[in-house]
Design a protein around this motif. Structure first.
Motif, PDB file in Angstrom:
ATOM      1  N   ASN A  64       0.784  -1.031  -0.133  1.00 10.44           N
ATOM      2  CA  ASN A  64      -0.083   0.148   0.077  1.00 10.44           C
ATOM      3  C   ASN A  64       0.866   1.210   0.123  1.00 10.44           C
ATOM      4  OD1 ASN A  64      -2.581   1.103   0.004  1.00 10.44           O
ATOM      5  ND2 ASN A  64      -3.084   0.528   1.981  1.00 10.44           N
ATOM      6  N   ALA A  65       0.296   2.484  -0.539  1.00 10.29           N
ATOM      7  CA  ALA A  65       0.933   3.643  -0.524  1.00 10.29           C
ATOM      8  C   ALA A  65       1.287   4.180   0.951  1.00 10.29           C
ATOM      9  CB  ALA A  65       0.062   4.740  -1.421  1.00 10.29           C
ATOM     10  N   PRO A  66       2.304   4.727   1.286  1.00 11.77           N
ATOM     11  CA  PRO A  66       3.120   5.310   0.611  1.00 11.77           C
ATOM     12  C   PRO A  66       4.184   4.335   0.105  1.00 11.77           C
ATOM     13  CG  PRO A  66       3.814   5.893   2.529  1.00 11.77           C
ATOM     14  CD  PRO A  66       2.563   5.180   2.604  1.00 11.77           C
ATOM     15  N   TYR A  67       4.294   3.203   0.312  1.00 19.63           N
ATOM     16  CA  TYR A  67       5.432   2.153   0.109  1.00 19.63           C
ATOM     17  C   TYR A  67       5.002   1.152  -1.412  1.00 19.63           C
ATOM     18  CZ  TYR A  67       7.013   3.838   4.491  1.00 19.63           C
ATOM     19  OH  TYR A  67       7.338   4.412   5.726  1.00 19.63           O
ATOM     20  N   TYR A 111       6.146  -4.196 -17.251  1.00 17.81           N
ATOM     21  CA  TYR A 111       6.299  -3.466 -16.209  1.00 17.81           C
ATOM     22  C   TYR A 111       4.834  -2.997 -15.672  1.00 17.81           C
ATOM     23  CZ  TYR A 111       6.605   0.671 -13.419  1.00 17.81           C
ATOM     24  OH  TYR A 111       6.636   1.673 -12.358  1.00 17.81           O
ATOM     25  N   VAL A 112       4.914  -3.376 -14.129  1.00 13.78           N
ATOM     26  CA  VAL A 112       3.717  -3.420 -13.532  1.00 13.78           C
ATOM     27  C   VAL A 112       3.815  -1.947 -12.717  1.00 13.78           C
ATOM     28  CG1 VAL A 112       2.064  -4.619 -11.821  1.00 13.78           C
ATOM     29  CG2 VAL A 112       3.544  -5.903 -13.431  1.00 13.78           C
ATOM     30  N   PRO A 113       2.835  -0.992 -12.912  1.00 19.23           N
ATOM     31  CA  PRO A 113       2.985   0.103 -11.903  1.00 19.23           C
ATOM     32  C   PRO A 113       2.562  -0.025 -10.556  1.00 19.23           C
ATOM     33  CG  PRO A 113       1.504   0.530 -14.141  1.00 19.23           C
ATOM     34  CD  PRO A 113       1.875  -0.993 -13.938  1.00 19.23           C
ATOM     35  N   GLU A 114       3.031   0.935  -9.893  1.00 19.16           N
ATOM     36  CA  GLU A 114       2.475   1.128  -8.470  1.00 19.16           C
ATOM     37  C   GLU A 114       1.029   1.043  -8.457  1.00 19.16           C
ATOM     38  OE1 GLU A 114       4.344   4.535  -6.697  1.00 19.16           O
ATOM     39  OE2 GLU A 114       6.512   3.649  -6.870  1.00 19.16           O
ATOM     40  N   GLY A 115       0.203   0.593  -7.616  1.00 24.36           N
ATOM     41  CA  GLY A 115      -1.128   0.536  -7.608  1.00 24.36           C
ATOM     42  C   GLY A 115      -1.807  -0.688  -8.135  1.00 24.36           C
ATOM     43  N   PHE A 116      -0.861  -1.789  -8.458  1.00 26.00           N
ATOM     44  CA  PHE A 116      -1.395  -2.970  -9.014  1.00 26.00           C
ATOM     45  C   PHE A 116      -1.000  -4.153  -8.182  1.00 26.00           C
ATOM     46  CE2 PHE A 116      -1.601  -0.478 -12.786  1.00 26.00           C
ATOM     47  CZ  PHE A 116      -2.313  -1.225 -13.899  1.00 26.00           C
ATOM     48  N   ALA A 117      -1.961  -5.080  -8.012  1.00 27.93           N
ATOM     49  CA  ALA A 117      -1.673  -6.217  -7.445  1.00 27.93           C
ATOM     50  C   ALA A 117      -0.940  -7.067  -8.410  1.00 27.93           C
ATOM     51  CB  ALA A 117      -3.071  -6.915  -6.911  1.00 27.93           C
ATOM     52  N   PRO A 170      -7.242 -11.665   2.135  1.00 35.34           N
ATOM     53  CA  PRO A 170      -8.618 -11.273   1.945  1.00 35.34           C
ATOM     54  C   PRO A 170      -9.006 -11.066   0.364  1.00 35.34           C
ATOM     55  CG  PRO A 170      -7.173  -9.457   2.361  1.00 35.34           C
ATOM     56  CD  PRO A 170      -6.210 -10.631   2.544  1.00 35.34           C
ATOM     57  N   TYR A 171     -10.385 -11.139   0.696  1.00 36.91           N
ATOM     58  CA  TYR A 171     -10.795 -10.584  -0.883  1.00 36.91           C
ATOM     59  C   TYR A 171     -10.634  -9.228  -1.231  1.00 36.91           C
ATOM     60  CZ  TYR A 171     -12.869 -15.465  -0.586  1.00 36.91           C
ATOM     61  OH  TYR A 171     -12.818 -16.716  -0.671  1.00 36.91           O
ATOM     62  N   LEU A 172     -10.778  -8.803  -2.393  1.00 40.06           N
ATOM     63  CA  LEU A 172     -10.647  -7.414  -2.718  1.00 40.06           C
ATOM     64  C   LEU A 172     -11.735  -6.528  -2.013  1.00 40.06           C
ATOM     65  CD1 LEU A 172      -9.358  -4.847  -4.188  1.00 40.06           C
ATOM     66  CD2 LEU A 172     -10.711  -5.474  -5.955  1.00 40.06           C
ATOM     67  N   ARG A 173     -13.055  -7.121  -1.963  1.00 42.01           N
ATOM     68  CA  ARG A 173     -14.135  -6.251  -1.375  1.00 42.01           C
ATOM     69  C   ARG A 173     -13.801  -5.904  -0.043  1.00 42.01           C
ATOM     70  NH1 ARG A 173     -16.462 -11.139  -2.683  1.00 42.01           N
ATOM     71  NH2 ARG A 173     -17.021 -12.342  -1.000  1.00 42.01           N
ATOM     72  N   ASP A 174     -13.016  -6.824   0.736  1.00 34.92           N
ATOM     73  CA  ASP A 174     -12.777  -6.600   2.263  1.00 34.92           C
ATOM     74  C   ASP A 174     -11.709  -5.563   2.455  1.00 34.92           C
ATOM     75  OD1 ASP A 174     -14.854  -8.534   2.658  1.00 34.92           O
ATOM     76  OD2 ASP A 174     -13.598 -10.243   2.611  1.00 34.92           O
ATOM     77  N   ILE A 175     -10.957  -5.299   1.476  1.00 36.43           N
ATOM     78  CA  ILE A 175      -9.973  -4.317   1.766  1.00 36.43           C
ATOM     79  C   ILE A 175      -9.732  -3.098   0.858  1.00 36.43           C
ATOM     80  CG2 ILE A 175      -8.312  -6.039   2.806  1.00 36.43           C
ATOM     81  CD1 ILE A 175      -6.731  -5.852  -0.184  1.00 36.43           C
ATOM     82  N   GLU A 176     -10.857  -2.978  -0.020  1.00 37.42           N
ATOM     83  CA  GLU A 176     -11.009  -1.884  -0.900  1.00 37.42           C
ATOM     84  C   GLU A 176     -10.843  -0.608  -0.316  1.00 37.42           C
ATOM     85  OE1 GLU A 176     -13.701  -1.267  -4.828  1.00 37.42           O
ATOM     86  OE2 GLU A 176     -14.089  -2.683  -3.573  1.00 37.42           O
ATOM     87  N   SER A 177     -11.465  -0.452   0.922  1.00 32.49           N
ATOM     88  CA  SER A 177     -11.543   0.867   1.638  1.00 32.49           C
ATOM     89  C   SER A 177     -10.465   1.423   2.114  1.00 32.49           C
ATOM     90  CB  SER A 177     -12.628   0.716   2.704  1.00 32.49           C
ATOM     91  OG  SER A 177     -11.986  -0.088   3.818  1.00 32.49           O
ATOM     92  N   ILE A 178      -9.262   0.544   2.299  1.00 34.17           N
ATOM     93  CA  ILE A 178      -8.006   0.949   2.777  1.00 34.17           C
ATOM     94  C   ILE A 178      -6.870   1.131   1.851  1.00 34.17           C
ATOM     95  CG2 ILE A 178      -8.309  -0.214   5.097  1.00 34.17           C
ATOM     96  CD1 ILE A 178      -6.246  -2.274   4.032  1.00 34.17           C
ATOM     97  N   LEU A 179      -7.391   1.057   0.601  1.00 32.18           N
ATOM     98  CA  LEU A 179      -6.320   1.229  -0.533  1.00 32.18           C
ATOM     99  C   LEU A 179      -5.958   2.809  -0.798  1.00 32.18           C
ATOM    100  CD1 LEU A 179      -7.516  -1.392  -3.361  1.00 32.18           C
ATOM    101  CD2 LEU A 179      -5.916  -1.613  -1.496  1.00 32.18           C
ATOM    102  N   ASN A 180      -4.802   2.946  -0.899  1.00 34.40           N
ATOM    103  CA  ASN A 180      -4.248   4.331  -1.022  1.00 34.40           C
ATOM    104  C   ASN A 180      -3.665   4.815  -2.260  1.00 34.40           C
ATOM    105  OD1 ASN A 180      -4.829   4.373   1.721  1.00 34.40           O
ATOM    106  ND2 ASN A 180      -2.609   4.451   2.296  1.00 34.40           N
ATOM    107  N   PHE A 181      -4.183   4.195  -3.555  1.00 31.90           N
ATOM    108  CA  PHE A 181      -3.597   4.540  -4.916  1.00 31.90           C
ATOM    109  C   PHE A 181      -4.338   5.664  -5.478  1.00 31.90           C
ATOM    110  CE2 PHE A 181      -2.833   0.130  -3.784  1.00 31.90           C
ATOM    111  CZ  PHE A 181      -1.511   0.210  -3.581  1.00 31.90           C
TER     112      PHE A 181
END
Length: 181
Positions: A64-67, A111-117, A170-181
């Protein structure tokens, strides 16, 4: 090298120039000037190398951002289906999936940019190397369960070998709210 944007915004397939003869081959796997001309101005700070048996699924991992980490992925032995999911909420390809064949024959890089799983399935025994734009940061490490039904990823194999750690993601729907991209 040639650089081609794929169906997900900012996901770039890189095809190197390979010079081969009966002795073997030579190719550049990274050239700062060529990357800069293609608009890829990132700095790589860490290299990783993994080995997997046939049928292994690794992922889907990200920090997750900022890392957050961008990754330049290539297969140096064997073949994989490389799988990515766009997690950037403001992207036109948010939550979309791409799958790219990388192997030691085509020698392509992704090349997989930042913000991709990111993850992959090994089609055969393989070795994967990737350069990262940020250092590993354990506290920022996250992931999405490989068989998330909402993503409907076709991993192309039945009964893959998946680590306990990846099975417990976890499933994406369970962590979507904490994504910082």
């Amino acid at each position: 090298m040639t650089f081609k944007e794929l169906e997900l915004k900012d996901l770039i397939l890189i095809t190197p120039n390979v010079f081969g003869d009966d002795r073997g081959f030579f190719m550049e796997t990274y050239n700062k000037d060529a990357f800069y001309k293609a608009g890829l101005t990132m700095e790589f700070v860490q290299d990783n190398h993994s080995k997997s048996a046939a049928g292994v699924v690794r992922g889907l991992h990200f920090q997750n951002a900022p890392y957050a980490q961008g990754k330049l992925v290539r297969t140096t032995k064997g073949s994989i289906w490389d799988v990515v999911v766009d997690l950037r909420k403001n992207s036109p390809t948010y939550k979309q999936v791409a799958k790219v064949l990388l192997d030691d024959k085509n020698k392509c890089m992704l090349y997989v940019p930042e913000g991709f799983a990111h993850g992959f399935v090994s089609i055969e025994d393989c070795e994967v190397q990737y350069k990262c734009t940020n250092l590993y940061h354990k506290a920022s490490e996250l992931g999405i369960k490989w068989d998330d039904k909402d993503l409907s990823i076709d991993w192309t194999i039945k009964n893959p070998l998946v680590s306990t750690k990846d099975q417990e993601l976890p499933y994406l729907r369970d962590i979507e709210s904490i994504l910082n991209f």
